[in-house]
Design an enzyme around this catalytic site. Structure first.
Site, PDB file in Angstrom:
ATOM      1  N   GLU A 205       0.827  -1.211   0.000  1.00  0.00           N
ATOM      2  CA  GLU A 205       0.000   0.000   0.000  1.00  0.00           C
ATOM      3  C   GLU A 205       0.860   1.260   0.000  1.00  0.00           C
ATOM      4  O   GLU A 205       0.524   2.249  -0.660  1.00  0.00           O
ATOM      5  CB  GLU A 205      -0.936   0.004   1.217  1.00  0.00           C
TER       6      GLU A 205
ATOM      7  N   ASP B 101      -4.333 -10.012  -8.302  1.00  0.00           N
ATOM      8  CA  ASP B 101      -4.710  -9.104  -9.384  1.00  0.00           C
ATOM      9  C   ASP B 101      -3.587  -8.228  -9.954  1.00  0.00           C
ATOM     10  O   ASP B 101      -3.250  -8.309 -11.141  1.00  0.00           O
ATOM     11  CB  ASP B 101      -5.884  -8.222  -8.935  1.00  0.00           C
TER      12      ASP B 101
ATOM     13  N   GLU C 114     -18.341  -7.348  -2.864  1.00  0.00           N
ATOM     14  CA  GLU C 114     -16.971  -7.866  -2.812  1.00  0.00           C
ATOM     15  C   GLU C 114     -16.896  -9.280  -3.400  1.00  0.00           C
ATOM     16  O   GLU C 114     -15.971  -9.590  -4.141  1.00  0.00           O
ATOM     17  CB  GLU C 114     -16.447  -7.855  -1.374  1.00  0.00           C
TER      18      GLU C 114
ATOM     19  N   GLU D 114     -12.658  -0.491  -9.929  1.00  0.00           N
ATOM     20  CA  GLU D 114     -12.190  -1.387 -10.996  1.00  0.00           C
ATOM     21  C   GLU D 114     -13.111  -1.477 -12.209  1.00  0.00           C
ATOM     22  O   GLU D 114     -12.638  -1.474 -13.351  1.00  0.00           O
ATOM     23  CB  GLU D 114     -11.926  -2.791 -10.420  1.00  0.00           C
TER      24      GLU D 114
ATOM     25  N   THR E 105      -1.464   0.939 -10.083  1.00  0.00           N
ATOM     26  CA  THR E 105      -2.692   0.262  -9.665  1.00  0.00           C
ATOM     27  C   THR E 105      -3.520   1.109  -8.705  1.00  0.00           C
ATOM     28  O   THR E 105      -4.611   0.711  -8.302  1.00  0.00           O
ATOM     29  CB  THR E 105      -2.387  -1.133  -9.075  1.00  0.00           C
TER      30      THR E 105
END
Length: 538
Positions: free
Chosen positions: A82, A223, A316, A337, A440
């Site tokens: 992160e 991902d 989710e 997304e 991302t």
């Protein structure tokens, strides 16, 4: 587009009023909380969005605030993943956009600058995590003390393979190869440990390289590893990274794809382990569009869009056979997304269905999650209960992709017809011509910037030293050709014999100019163009 702009300011202004300097806004109680390390994270994450919306004055103000207040010498356990995508990525993007935003940049930009130095400092705090036998990083690092002695060695696949975009950019801008080197080593370690049928699992032990969670899919925990193989390949023009992705893509199609959905399977056997769609998987159609697989991308996107229309958001987890949410996974934290994929696919197809998704997203988010102090995470899409959190990615990604979907003339969509020429210590450099690569966390990186600062640290000689050396060479009349150690610089990949002949020809050519000078460009820029350095043989 104007509704999206209003959404941004409703959230951003309440963050500043109620939550700053905390990481995130708590919109139900109108206060703030630290979540990922006490970095005023929403401010960093929202910075490039400000410029995309055209707000240069606030961009400039926030840059000054960050320069005065951002400190990474703190006793905080931070997520390596992160911190990289949000802090390092956000600072790098803002650094590369600073000049466009009217910030007075220092001499040597984009190869130097305060935001770049902050990004480098943050990234250096993450480097201890990569000191493992496999080169795969720990998931957490203490910013003051490094990796804690009792830290778990189990990290998710995405937490290992999501560094090449930011770290390669850092290496190219600063001249220090260590960042790109550790990112590549981690990527290759995952590749080396894929199963015999070509799949990777969800979590791995970074000490022993044993897979702990053996579910293979394209969603949570995996991902952005696939995303960064593609984006790293494009950013760096790297065929090896793209070939790795294309091999994975074959295995993913063979074992996980059913009727344009992607399921979870056992990584060694290929048997279905979870017939679910996760909201994080909705990036996949956008990624498919980047490799030109637009037809498959649209079919999968339309499957995901049916789920959105069913609930007004993406839960989710969604059980595909049952067509409903999964217990305890009914929430929607305003993730980007599906909107991200819509933006990419709209650029590729101009299909109006994609604008309809954007409109639906705006109306859903405004109707369900808007509160007096911002926008709240939707705790349960079935009854629209809310949670007291507004993640920083709402301003970094969700709003940004929505705005870009409805703003085809934005500078981010530049097709190369407009650009800036910047003079750096290493010669002229073209910037802002488009082709931005989003990390991302949706922080755009200008790929052209990676070619502005080509020298490595060990070769950063001062012009005065080079001139002194040159004059001593003129006296001795002895020359040898030395090829730079970085084959990416100038034309250093020339055949040595051909380079020697070129050097002889240049030495014998009579000219009123000094041997290594050029009237149209600076001295060391000339060296970079020639791709060769003359040294005293004595």
């Amino acid at each position: 587009r104007e509704r999206v702009r209003a959404m941004f300011y409703h959230a951003y202004e309440h963050y500043l009023e109620s939550a700053f300097p905390y990481d995130e806004l708590r919109p139900l109680t109108c206060d703030g909380q630290d979540t990922w390390g006490s970095f005023s994270l929403t401010l960093i994450d929202a910075l490039d969005t400000l410029l995309i919306l055209g707000n240069v004055s606030e961009f400039q103000r926030v840059v000054n605030v960050l320069q005065e207040g951002l400190d990474f010498d703190i006793d905080v356990n931070a997520s390596v993943f992160e911190t990289n995508i949000r802090v390092v990525g956000g600072l790098l993007s803002a650094h590369l956009l600073s000049r466009k935003a009217g910030v007075e940049v220092e001499a040597g930009w984009p190869c130097s600058g305060p935001l770049l130095r902050m990004a480098e400092e943050a990234a250096r705090k993450l480097l201890p995590a990569f000191q493992t036998p496999t080169g795969m990083p720990y998931g957490t690092v203490n910013l003051l003390h490094g990796v804690n002695p009792g830290e778990t060695p189990v990290t998710c696949t995405a937490g290992i393979g999501t560094f090449i975009v930011e770290f390669a950019t850092l290496s190219h801008l600063t001249g220090d190869p260590v960042f790109e080197d550790v990112a590549r080593k981690a990527l290759k370690a995952l590749w080396k440990n894929r199963s015999d049928i070509g799949l990777v699992g969800n979590h791995i032990d970074v000490i022993t390289a044993k897979w702990v969670a053996q579910d293979a899919g394209i969603g949570a925990g995996v991902d952005s590893y696939f995303e960064y193989l593609v984006k790293g390949a494009i950013l760096l023009q790297d065929k090896e990274l793209m070939s790795m992705f294309l091999e994975y893509n074959k295995a993913i199609k063979n074992y996980t794809k059913f009727d344009d959905w992607y399921l979870w399977v056992q990584m060694y056997k290929g048997t279905v382990s979870m017939p679910v769609f996760q909201s994080l998987e909705a990036y996949w159609p956008g990624l498919q569009s980047l490799i030109g697989d637009v037809d498959n991308a649209m079919r999968t996107f339309l499957n995901y869009y049916t789920v959105w229309k069913q609930f007004g958001g993406l839960p989710e987890f969604y059980n595909i056979p049952q067509g409903y949410t999964v217990d305890k996974r009914e929430g929607y934290p305003l993730r980007p997304e599906l909107i991200e994929s819509a933006m990419y696919l709209y650029r590729a197809t101009r299909d109006p269905t994609l604008l309809e998704l954007g409109r639906d997203a705006v109306e859903s988010i405004e109707k369900i999650s808007k509160v007096d102090c911002g926008f709240a995470t939707i705790k349960d899409l079935r009854d629209h209960r809310l949670d007291n959190r507004m993640e920083s990615f709402f301003l970094a990604e969700t709003i940004k992709y929505l705005y870009l979907l409805f703003d085809p003339g934005n500078f981010i969509h530049n097709d190369g017809s407009d650009f800036d020429v910047v003079v750096t210590p290493y010669g002229e450099c073209v910037l802002n011509a488009g082709g931005y690569i989003f990390n991302t966390e949706a922080h755009p990186i200008d790929p052209a910037a990676l070619h502005c600062c080509r020298k490595r640290k060990e070769e950063q000689w001062e012009v005065e030293d080079l001139m002194r050396e040159f004059y001593s060479l003129k006296k001795t009349k002895k020359f040898t050709l030395k090829r730079p150690s970085d084959p990416g610089e100038g034309e250093s990949a020339k055949d040595p014999e051909e380079a020697e002949k070129t050097g002889e020809k240049r030495r014998s050519k009579k000219s009123s100019h000094s041997l290594l000078s050029c009237p149209s460009q600076s001295f060391n820029s000339k060296l970079a163009v020639l791709g060769q350095v003359f040294l005293d043989n004595t």
